[in-house]
Design an enzyme around this catalytic site. Structure first.
Site, short mmCIF file in Angstrom:
data_model
loop_
_atom_site.label_atom_id
_atom_site.label_comp_id
_atom_site.label_asym_id
_atom_site.label_seq_id
_atom_site.Cartn_x
_atom_site.Cartn_y
_atom_site.Cartn_z
N MET A 162 0.86 -1.18 0.00
CA MET A 162 0.00 0.00 0.00
C MET A 162 0.89 1.23 0.00
O MET A 162 1.87 1.31 0.73
CB MET A 162 -0.97 0.00 1.17
CG MET A 162 -0.40 -0.01 2.56
SD MET A 162 -1.77 0.08 3.75
CE MET A 162 -0.88 -0.08 5.29
N TYR A 440 4.30 3.14 12.59
CA TYR A 440 3.63 3.00 11.30
C TYR A 440 2.18 2.56 11.42
O TYR A 440 1.73 2.16 12.47
CB TYR A 440 4.43 2.15 10.31
CG TYR A 440 4.75 0.72 10.61
CD1 TYR A 440 4.15 -0.01 11.62
CD2 TYR A 440 5.69 0.07 9.80
CE1 TYR A 440 4.47 -1.33 11.83
CE2 TYR A 440 6.01 -1.26 10.01
CZ TYR A 440 5.40 -1.95 11.02
OH TYR A 440 5.71 -3.27 11.21
N GLU A 441 1.46 2.71 10.31
CA GLU A 441 0.01 2.54 10.24
C GLU A 441 -0.74 3.50 11.17
O GLU A 441 -1.81 3.20 11.69
CB GLU A 441 -0.40 1.09 10.55
CG GLU A 441 0.36 0.03 9.80
CD GLU A 441 0.31 0.22 8.29
OE1 GLU A 441 -0.55 0.95 7.79
OE2 GLU A 441 1.16 -0.37 7.60
N GLY A 442 -0.16 4.67 11.38
CA GLY A 442 -0.74 5.67 12.27
C GLY A 442 -0.07 5.60 13.62
O GLY A 442 -0.16 4.58 14.32
#
Length: 596
Positions: A162, A440-442
């Protein structure tokens, strides 16, 4: 000590706590008898212990290597391990049978993923991101896109990524600049730069399917104008084969990172690359969040998984390392010193770790079961409740278990002492690898803001009210069980503190949004502790039932002791979080910028 997968603990949770056999009427569960699940996880454990764990250290030392021809070579052994993984079918466990998957419940796949990530976090990110791409295309792709891409992604024959972050934008995707220009044949020309793309280029799979956020020319500003595109490294042929190179897709370099060296973290350059729109124009963010939410649960699992591996290494070291004598008298009288396991402060660190890991494993697998109910249950009310729980708990699980995972890995290094600070022992790699999971991923701060700013208020607060009601019903059901009183009382107390904190946020956060922002991390940790208290009560009930049925296995008695430790030594932190969050934002925001 080599990593040992916790199959026993996982099976206890799946069998006795979650009682997955009661869902045999649901798709996937019908073929997932306990015997089958145990066989799958036992074989998965062998693969993780014997194939993935032995190349974890080499992956850290060697890392990935970028070449000027824009290719990336993964560490020695990774290519062979990936081929063995695909051949054995491990990536396909939880994917739909119509696309070549094995159709097992998501909760079973999650249990395998824990083992895989503990054994080799960097390696496991390749199939993990691929499954996320699979899920996004499954949710929003056309039938033709699903038929073309999903069979290859489900099996891991093709990889997936992604692509969100750009040099000027990470969390604030409204600043995104990558553009998409429509062509007459229905395709798009994608141009822009993406950074920090895990698995963006490698030598493991036949093809890499990039999911790229971009803005179609003329689209609205901000997040309302973002679309999602499939941009493969190689253009697929009509029959699903690998066609010519998509010349506009290049890996421009690798990031040099603190950890996860075996995973290729890439700078991706798109220069009029051919892409295909997924779903509707300007609706890409919603589809990307299908992938993001799955990834966030996976990242929470990574925190727990690395902590498990670090804990195992620390416990083995504590049993072996001789240093000093026990405060209550020698325990190794024939030796020159006692093993450091006898020292209360070493025990404290190991018990803290054990209590959070065992409760956390139950919490994460419970969440995985909610995912199954969301996708497979015939009752709309059950699906709605599962959806509410997944939305509410995802930020809690991601942030709480990565924060605690890092602490457990840090404590594992402390148990190792000076040895842990050297590269002769594994503690350093676990600590370095797990640190990214908080980011990561927020980032975890963003997860906390998401929890208090969006998830609590969603649908009029329906999800958190459901949680409170379920806890109350659970307490009422078991309140008269004297042997379990400490667990029930502990849960009642934590729930009351969380409810008080929720009311404080509703009153004070509306008056001043910075109160909510300043309270958010403490609130999330209070929520995590309450969830753990609920899980420990469930674990205790299941263990107590086994003991009363005459099962003399010490595993169950040890489970109760560990649960009591959680209640007495860890759960009291809930009160501190409540006290801190109620102080509001005044002192947090008081100093002017020049004071920093």
């Amino acid at each position: 000590m080599a990593y040992q997968a916790p199959v026993r603990d996982q099976m206890f949770i799946l069998r006795d706590v979650l009682e997955i056999e009661t869902y045999a009427n649901l798709p996937g569960f019908a073929d997932a008898s306990l015997d089958t699940v145990e066989q799958v996880l036992t074989e998965g454990a062998k693969f993780c212990e014997e194939v993935l764990a032995p190349i974890n250290r080499n992956g850290d030392l060697e890392g990935c290597v970028w070449s000027p021809d824009n290719t990336v070579r993964t560490p020695k052994g990774f290519k062979e391990a990936y081929a063995a993984m695909v051949e054995a079918g491990w990536p396909a466990l939880g994917s739909e049978p119509e696309y070549g998957g094995q159709g097992l419940p998501r909760v079973v796949n999650l249990a395998y993923s824990e083992m895989s990530s503990s054994a080799n976090m960097a390696f496991s990110m390749y199939p993990g991101l691929t499954h996320g791409a699979y899920s996004a295309i499954l949710a929003g792709g056309s039938d033709a896109q699903k038929d073309l891409y999903l069979p290859k992604l489900a099996t891991g024959q093709w990889g997936g990524t992604m692509n969100l972050t750009e040099p000027q934008c990470g969390t604030d995707l409204g600043l995104l600049r990558t553009k998409a220009v429509p062509e007459a044949d229905g395709t798009y020309r994608i141009s822009g730069q993406k950074i920090w793309i895990s698995g963006g280029e490698h030598d493991l799979a036949e093809n890499i399917v990039h999911l790229v956020l971009a803005r179609i020319e003329g689209a609205p500003a901000g997040v309302r104008g973002i679309s999602l595109f499939i941009v493969p490294k190689y253009l697929p042929t009509a029959d699903g084969g690998v066609g010519p190179r998509n010349e506009g897709v290049k890996c421009a370099g690798l990031e040099h990172k603190m950890g996860i060296h075996g995973n290729a973290t890439c700078v991706m350059a798109y220069d009029e690359a051919k892409g295909w729109l997924i779903g509707e124009a300007n609706a890409g963010l919603k589809l990307m969040f299908v992938m993001m939410n799955e990834a966030r649960l996976g990242v929470g699992l990574q925190g727990l998984a690395q902590a498990e591996a670090a804990y195992q290494a620390a416990a083995a070291f504590a049993k072996d390392r001789l240093q000093g004598r026990s405060l209550s008298g020698p325990k190794n009288a024939e030796g020159p010193a006692d093993p450091i396991l006898v020292h209360p402060d070493v025990r404290r660190m190991l018990m803290d770790s054990k209590a959070i890991l065992e409760g956390g494993r139950a919490f994460l697998l419970w969440a995985g079961l909610q995912g199954d109910l969301l996708h497979a249950h015939p009752d709309p009310a059950v699906r709605e409740k599962a959806s509410d729980y997944m939305g509410l708990m995802t930020p809690v699980l991601k942030a709480y278990f990565t924060d605690k995972g890092f602490k457990i890995c840090s404590d594992a290094m402390q148990v190792h002492g000076g040895s842990g600070f050297t590269e002769h022992f594994p503690a350093s790699q676990y600590l370095r690898d797990v640190r990214i999971s908080l980011i990561y991923e927020g980032t975890n701060g963003v997860q906390a803001l998401d929890l208090v700013g969006r998830k609590l208020a969603a649908n009029g607060g329906r999800a958190v009210m459901t949680f409170f009601a379920d806890v109350d019903a659970f307490v009422a059901e078991h309140e008269d069980e004297a042997d379990l009183a400490p667990f029930i009382e502990g849960l009642k107390g934590a729930k009351a503190q969380l409810q008080e904190a929720t009311m404080w946020l509703m009153q004070n956060g509306l008056q001043n949004p910075e109160n909510a922002g300043a309270a958010s991390t403490d609130y999330l940790h209070l929520f995590g502790l309450t969830g753990l208290a609920w899980m420990w009560a469930k674990l205790a009930i299941a263990a107590d039932k086994r003991i009363k049925a005459g099962d003399a296995d010490p595993y169950y008695a040890r489970k109760l002791v560990t649960g009591r430790y959680f209640l007495e030594r860890i759960l009291p932190e809930a009160g501190a979080h409540l006290a801190k969050l109620k102080t509001g934002s005044a002192l947090v925001m008081a100093l002017d910028a020049d004071a920093f």
